[in-house]
Design a protein around this motif. Sequence first.
Motif, mmCIF file in Angstrom:
data_model
loop_
_atom_site.group_PDB
_atom_site.id
_atom_site.type_symbol
_atom_site.label_atom_id
_atom_site.label_comp_id
_atom_site.label_asym_id
_atom_site.label_seq_id
_atom_site.Cartn_x
_atom_site.Cartn_y
_atom_site.Cartn_z
ATOM 1 N N THR A 187 2.988 12.036 4.791
ATOM 2 C CA THR A 187 2.963 10.706 4.199
ATOM 3 C C THR A 187 2.180 10.822 2.897
ATOM 4 O OG1 THR A 187 3.077 9.602 6.336
ATOM 5 C CG2 THR A 187 2.226 8.319 4.493
ATOM 6 N N VAL A 223 0.606 9.472 -0.583
ATOM 7 C CA VAL A 223 0.058 8.306 -1.261
ATOM 8 C C VAL A 223 -0.334 8.731 -2.678
ATOM 9 C CG1 VAL A 223 -1.669 6.471 -1.200
ATOM 10 C CG2 VAL A 223 -0.848 7.492 0.952
ATOM 11 N N GLU A 243 1.477 3.198 -5.665
ATOM 12 C CA GLU A 243 2.932 3.291 -5.721
ATOM 13 C C GLU A 243 3.504 3.273 -4.300
ATOM 14 O OE1 GLU A 243 4.379 6.551 -8.037
ATOM 15 O OE2 GLU A 243 2.732 6.421 -9.474
ATOM 16 N N PRO A 244 4.807 3.047 -4.159
ATOM 17 C CA PRO A 244 5.412 3.066 -2.815
ATOM 18 C C PRO A 244 5.058 4.343 -2.048
ATOM 19 C CG PRO A 244 6.982 2.227 -4.394
ATOM 20 C CD PRO A 244 5.787 2.687 -5.187
ATOM 21 N N ILE A 245 4.724 4.175 -0.784
ATOM 22 C CA ILE A 245 4.324 5.276 0.090
ATOM 23 C C ILE A 245 5.551 5.778 0.845
ATOM 24 C CG2 ILE A 245 2.913 5.902 2.090
ATOM 25 C CD1 ILE A 245 0.924 3.715 1.144
ATOM 26 N N HIS A 246 5.786 7.101 0.810
ATOM 27 C CA HIS A 246 6.978 7.678 1.427
ATOM 28 C C HIS A 246 6.601 8.796 2.392
ATOM 29 C CE1 HIS A 246 9.763 5.503 -1.148
ATOM 30 N NE2 HIS A 246 9.041 5.855 -2.194
ATOM 31 N N LYS A 262 8.539 14.198 -7.216
ATOM 32 C CA LYS A 262 7.652 13.607 -6.224
ATOM 33 C C LYS A 262 8.051 14.075 -4.825
ATOM 34 C CE LYS A 262 6.800 9.360 -8.851
ATOM 35 N NZ LYS A 262 6.937 7.871 -8.861
#
Length: 310
Positions: free
Chosen positions: A14, A16, A32-35, A289
Motif C-alpha cells: 500500500t 502513500v 495523493e490517492p492511495i493504491h 508510480k
Amino acid sequence: MLDILVVGGVGVDTIVRVPEIAIGDGDSLGVEPIHDYVAHTGNGVALGCLHLGLATRFIDYIGDDEQGRLVLGHYERHGLDFRHLISPNGTSRSVNLVDAAGRRYSFYDYRHDADLRMPAEFFGPHVAEAKHVHVSIPNHTRDVLTAIPEGVTVSTDLHGWDGEAEHQKAFALRADLVTLSAAKLGGDPEKAMRWILDNGRAAVVIATDGEHGGYVLERGGSLEHYDAIDPVAQLGAAVPAWADWSPVDSNGAGDAFVSGLLWARAQGGDLAAAIDAGRVAGAYACRTKGTSTALISAELMTESLAALNE
C-alpha cells in the motif's frame, strides 16, 4: 527447463505518496490517492526476469484473502507461472511512504508464523526443473537453501542487512551471487561483503547504493565502486524511451537490478555487462508510480546497453 526459479517474496504494497518522509505537526495530512500494488522482492525479480524473456517460475505462500486474489489476478495478466501454498495468516503486506523524489520507506508486515516452512514435497519438483534458483529471504524459504543440488547456481538479495543480523547469514553463505543494500552498512560496505566471500561460496557480492551507484567485490579482488547511470544524459539521445526519464518511485528498483543481473548472466555476459544491465533495469523501474510497474523488455534492454557502451 526453467531459466530461473524464484522462491518466496510476494505480498501487497500500500503506497502513500507524501511530500517528505517525515511526520509533521498535527494529526493528519492530505495525500495523493492511495493504491495497492502486488509487490515485494520475489515478485519484482520474477516479473523482471519474465519480461526480459527468461523462462521463469515463482513459488510462494499467499493467503486466502483479498490480497491473495489480487496476486493471482496480477500474475494471470502478466502470464507468470506462479505456484503457491496457502498461509493461514494471510498474504504479506507493507505500507510504503514515497516522497517527491521517489525515495521510499517501508513498514513491512511479514505476517506468517515464525515456524512456517515451505515443504520439500512442494518446492522439490520446481527446483529440479531450474538452471538457476533465486531464493528470497523470508523465513519460510530457508529450507530450500539446503535442498538445491550442486550444479544449480543460486542467488539471493539480503536487502538492508547490517552485516551482523543472523537471519540473513544462511542465505548469504549458500548463494553463488549475493546482492544487498549498502543502506545499513555504516559507510563501510566492504566489511560485510568480504565476510560473505570469506565464509560462504559466493564468487561476487554487490552492494547497491541507490542514486550513488554501488559496490562490487569479487573473490580474490578488491572493492570497486560503480556509478548509477544518468538515463537522460547517457541514453536519451540514442533511445527515445529514455528521453523524458525522471525518478518517480524507487519501489522495486533493487529487484529490477537483480533481474537485470540474472538476465545478463543467462546471456553469458561478464560481470561488467551484468552490472550495466542491472543499472539499466533498476533505473527503468523508477519511472512510474507503484512497485514493479515499469518492467524493461529484452529489446529495450539490448538497445539501451548498446547506447550505454557506445
